[in-house]
Scaffold this motif. Structure first.
Motif, PDB file in Angstrom:
ATOM      1  N   HIS A  96       0.823  -1.222   0.000  1.00  0.00           N
ATOM      2  CA  HIS A  96       0.000   0.000   0.000  1.00  0.00           C
ATOM      3  C   HIS A  96       0.854   1.268   0.000  1.00  0.00           C
ATOM      4  CE1 HIS A  96      -3.649   2.252   0.412  1.00  0.00           C
ATOM      5  NE2 HIS A  96      -3.151   2.902   1.450  1.00  0.00           N
ATOM      6  N   LEU A  97       1.744   1.370   0.989  1.00  0.00           N
ATOM      7  CA  LEU A  97       2.528   2.607   1.137  1.00  0.00           C
ATOM      8  C   LEU A  97       3.707   2.626   0.167  1.00  0.00           C
ATOM      9  CD1 LEU A  97       2.454   2.745   5.037  1.00  0.00           C
ATOM     10  CD2 LEU A  97       1.028   4.028   3.431  1.00  0.00           C
ATOM     11  N   GLY A  98       4.223   1.433  -0.127  1.00  0.00           N
ATOM     12  CA  GLY A  98       5.389   1.342  -1.008  1.00  0.00           C
ATOM     13  C   GLY A  98       5.124   1.906  -2.398  1.00  0.00           C
ATOM     14  N   GLN A  99       3.846   2.108  -2.736  1.00  0.00           N
ATOM     15  CA  GLN A  99       3.530   2.716  -4.052  1.00  0.00           C
ATOM     16  C   GLN A  99       3.950   4.175  -4.107  1.00  0.00           C
ATOM     17  OE1 GLN A  99      -0.610   2.119  -5.238  1.00  0.00           O
ATOM     18  NE2 GLN A  99      -0.698   0.220  -4.072  1.00  0.00           N
ATOM     19  N   ASN A 100       4.047   4.812  -2.929  1.00  0.00           N
ATOM     20  CA  ASN A 100       4.281   6.265  -2.907  1.00  0.00           C
ATOM     21  C   ASN A 100       5.513   6.709  -2.130  1.00  0.00           C
ATOM     22  OD1 ASN A 100       2.056   6.767  -4.453  1.00  0.00           O
ATOM     23  ND2 ASN A 100       0.704   7.230  -2.755  1.00  0.00           N
ATOM     24  N   CYS A 101       6.362   5.762  -1.745  1.00  0.00           N
ATOM     25  CA  CYS A 101       7.591   6.172  -1.031  1.00  0.00           C
ATOM     26  C   CYS A 101       8.600   5.029  -1.084  1.00  0.00           C
ATOM     27  CB  CYS A 101       7.291   6.526   0.432  1.00  0.00           C
ATOM     28  SG  CYS A 101       6.716   5.143   1.425  1.00  0.00           S
ATOM     29  N   SER A 102       9.864   5.369  -0.822  1.00  0.00           N
ATOM     30  CA  SER A 102      10.870   4.308  -0.778  1.00  0.00           C
ATOM     31  C   SER A 102      10.975   3.746   0.639  1.00  0.00           C
ATOM     32  CB  SER A 102      12.224   4.842  -1.229  1.00  0.00           C
ATOM     33  OG  SER A 102      12.709   5.801  -0.325  1.00  0.00           O
ATOM     34  N   LYS A 103      10.518   4.517   1.644  1.00  0.00           N
ATOM     35  CA  LYS A 103      10.512   4.030   3.032  1.00  0.00           C
ATOM     36  C   LYS A 103       9.227   4.481   3.682  1.00  0.00           C
ATOM     37  CE  LYS A 103      15.181   3.272   3.963  1.00  0.00           C
ATOM     38  NZ  LYS A 103      16.344   3.370   4.787  1.00  0.00           N
ATOM     39  N   TRP A 104       8.619   3.609   4.482  1.00  0.00           N
ATOM     40  CA  TRP A 104       7.439   4.033   5.237  1.00  0.00           C
ATOM     41  C   TRP A 104       7.745   3.887   6.718  1.00  0.00           C
ATOM     42  CZ3 TRP A 104       4.971  -0.432   7.352  1.00  0.00           C
ATOM     43  CH2 TRP A 104       5.265  -1.653   6.714  1.00  0.00           C
ATOM     44  N   THR A 105       7.005   4.640   7.522  1.00  0.00           N
ATOM     45  CA  THR A 105       7.381   4.752   8.935  1.00  0.00           C
ATOM     46  C   THR A 105       6.195   4.504   9.861  1.00  0.00           C
ATOM     47  OG1 THR A 105       7.042   7.134   8.675  1.00  0.00           O
ATOM     48  CG2 THR A 105       9.312   6.380   8.679  1.00  0.00           C
ATOM     49  N   LEU A 106       6.537   4.249  11.110  1.00  0.00           N
ATOM     50  CA  LEU A 106       5.517   4.129  12.155  1.00  0.00           C
ATOM     51  C   LEU A 106       4.946   5.520  12.409  1.00  0.00           C
ATOM     52  CD1 LEU A 106       4.216   2.295  14.359  1.00  0.00           C
ATOM     53  CD2 LEU A 106       6.057   3.066  15.868  1.00  0.00           C
ATOM     54  N   ASN A 107       3.631   5.615  12.479  1.00  0.00           N
ATOM     55  CA  ASN A 107       2.980   6.918  12.626  1.00  0.00           C
ATOM     56  C   ASN A 107       2.459   7.126  14.051  1.00  0.00           C
ATOM     57  OD1 ASN A 107       1.851   9.376  11.605  1.00  0.00           O
ATOM     58  ND2 ASN A 107      -0.136   8.367  11.456  1.00  0.00           N
ATOM     59  N   VAL A 108       1.598   6.225  14.510  1.00  0.00           N
ATOM     60  CA  VAL A 108       0.954   6.376  15.827  1.00  0.00           C
ATOM     61  C   VAL A 108       0.946   5.034  16.550  1.00  0.00           C
ATOM     62  CG1 VAL A 108      -1.311   6.663  16.930  1.00  0.00           C
ATOM     63  CG2 VAL A 108      -0.577   8.291  15.216  1.00  0.00           C
ATOM     64  N   THR A 109       1.152   5.080  17.858  1.00  0.00           N
ATOM     65  CA  THR A 109       0.960   3.894  18.699  1.00  0.00           C
ATOM     66  C   THR A 109       0.033   4.283  19.838  1.00  0.00           C
ATOM     67  OG1 THR A 109       2.733   4.369  20.307  1.00  0.00           O
ATOM     68  CG2 THR A 109       3.384   3.228  18.289  1.00  0.00           C
ATOM     69  N   ALA A 110      -0.929   3.427  20.162  1.00  0.00           N
ATOM     70  CA  ALA A 110      -1.759   3.684  21.356  1.00  0.00           C
ATOM     71  C   ALA A 110      -2.465   2.405  21.774  1.00  0.00           C
ATOM     72  CB  ALA A 110      -2.786   4.780  21.094  1.00  0.00           C
ATOM     73  N   ARG A 246      12.168   1.950  10.668  1.00  0.00           N
ATOM     74  CA  ARG A 246      10.707   2.042  10.671  1.00  0.00           C
ATOM     75  C   ARG A 246      10.225   3.136  11.621  1.00  0.00           C
ATOM     76  NH1 ARG A 246       9.224   0.302   7.058  1.00  0.00           N
ATOM     77  NH2 ARG A 246       8.741  -1.914   7.099  1.00  0.00           N
ATOM     78  N   LEU A 247      10.995   3.390  12.680  1.00  0.00           N
ATOM     79  CA  LEU A 247      10.629   4.465  13.614  1.00  0.00           C
ATOM     80  C   LEU A 247      10.948   5.845  13.041  1.00  0.00           C
ATOM     81  CD1 LEU A 247      10.046   2.215  15.615  1.00  0.00           C
ATOM     82  CD2 LEU A 247      11.469   3.362  17.289  1.00  0.00           C
ATOM     83  N   GLY A 248      11.692   5.880  11.956  1.00  0.00           N
ATOM     84  CA  GLY A 248      11.976   7.167  11.311  1.00  0.00           C
ATOM     85  C   GLY A 248      13.358   7.715  11.617  1.00  0.00           C
ATOM     86  N   PHE A 249      14.201   6.885  12.281  1.00  0.00           N
ATOM     87  CA  PHE A 249      15.574   7.322  12.569  1.00  0.00           C
ATOM     88  C   PHE A 249      16.456   6.884  11.409  1.00  0.00           C
ATOM     89  CE2 PHE A 249      13.575   7.259  16.646  1.00  0.00           C
ATOM     90  CZ  PHE A 249      14.205   8.239  17.391  1.00  0.00           C
ATOM     91  N   ASP A 250      16.158   7.350  10.255  1.00  0.00           N
ATOM     92  CA  ASP A 250      16.866   6.873   9.083  1.00  0.00           C
ATOM     93  C   ASP A 250      16.615   7.858   7.957  1.00  0.00           C
ATOM     94  OD1 ASP A 250      18.343   5.252   7.536  1.00  0.00           O
ATOM     95  OD2 ASP A 250      16.899   3.633   7.393  1.00  0.00           O
ATOM     96  N   MET A 251      17.461   7.787   6.959  1.00  0.00           N
ATOM     97  CA  MET A 251      17.291   8.677   5.825  1.00  0.00           C
ATOM     98  C   MET A 251      16.494   7.957   4.736  1.00  0.00           C
ATOM     99  SD  MET A 251      20.428  10.496   3.886  1.00  0.00           S
ATOM    100  CE  MET A 251      20.693   9.488   2.449  1.00  0.00           C
TER     101      MET A 251
END
Ligand SMILES: O=C(O)CCC(=O)C(=O)O
Length: 277
Positions: A96-110, A246-251
């Motif tokens: 799903h997300l890979g269609q629009n980005c080279s990396k996808w990230t975690l957004n929300v946890t609850a 995946r947490l976004g600590f990456d380029m």
């Protein structure tokens, strides 16, 4: 009339699973979390849930009364960290997300509990965070709800409007287009960022519905929950590369978004003042 929520099993073919998710905007996948993982996550979060404030009952509030939530789960639950990169999520996220980005990230946890007497939550779209795209929006978010207890139509099972991910902005859901996710503990409800949904009302006398929501977004969008300050840096540095990414600590290697100097990230707090003076 509701289109209904399709179901799958965790070992089904990922393409078939994604085809159902893409068509309906939601899918329930059974037997994803093992019973020991459900038990471990509940144990790790039990004190946090017990001390979380139960929301006041304000009729127009986004979070209905008699519900409670705990965030920052990457810090608070090693088991949720493990579930966060489950192969079923990886397969659906890539498609799903890979269609629009080279990396996808975690957004929300609850971790979310819906208590007896809670009303329906207002229907909304996860992608309303990004109002600058007209509806129906491009693929921006994939959401998942992990059942930590059985979800029923009466105890707060998530309301969904299948098909609404393809709607224009001027269409709202008729009552018979809304369906409630029913699934046993260990199942996961996945839905797309454009699908209308909300927590369900709980009309049971004493059953607290318990779920863990994990959502993911395109790597070039701002994360709704700021993951950079929701887990201590020392813990981040100890994570496997894929999880840290995946947490976004990456380029994002395609376009240099989020570049950083790894030697600065790794500085011990005692070294920070020395290096900045
Ligand atoms: O608890 C649920 O079932 C859905 C929660 C939700 O959509 C939210 O809190 O934004």
């Amino acid at each position: 009339m509701s289109l209904g929520i399709p179901t799958c099993s965790a070992d089904d073919d990922p393409d078939a699973m994604y085809a159902k998710l893409d068509a309906a905007g939601c899918v329930v996948v059974h037997d994803v979390a093992r019973p020991d993982q459900v038990a471990a996550a509940r144990t790790e979060l039990v004190d946090h849930m017990a001390s979380a404030r139960v929301a006041d009952d304000k009729p127009t509030a986004f979070y209905p009364g008699l519900t409670r939530r705990v965030v920052a789960l990457m810090h608070r639950s090693p088991t949720v960290r493990e579930l966060m990169m489950h192969p079923v999520t990886e397969a659906l996220g890539d498609r799903h997300l890979g269609q629009n980005c080279s990396k996808w990230t975690l957004n929300v946890t609850a971790a979310l509990e819906v208590g007896p007497g809670a009303r329906d939550q207002i229907l909304h779209r996860e992608e309303d965070l990004y109002p600058y795209f007209p509806l129906p929006r491009p693929n921006l978010i994939l959401a998942s709800m992990w059942a930590m207890s059985d979800f029923t139509a009466d105890n707060g099972g998530t309301q969904l409007v299948p098909g609404s991910h393809r709607w224009d902005a001027d269409r709202s859901a008729a009552p018979d287009e809304v369906v409630r996710a029913e699934m046993p503990a260990g199942s996961v409800l996945y839905w797309l960022g454009g699908t209308l949904h909300g927590a369900g009302a709980n009309s049971t006398p004493e059953d607290w519905r318990y779920g863990i929501i994990l959502t993911y977004n395109l790597g070039w969008l701002r994360q709704e929950e700021n993951q950079h300050v929701s887990i201590p840096l020392a813990d981040v540095l100890a994570l496997p590369d894929a999880m840290r990414s995946r947490l976004g600590f990456d380029m994002d290697y395609e376009n240099s978004l989020g570049f950083y100097d790894r030697s600065v990230l790794a500085l011990h707090p005692a070294e920070v003042s020395a290096s900045s003076s």
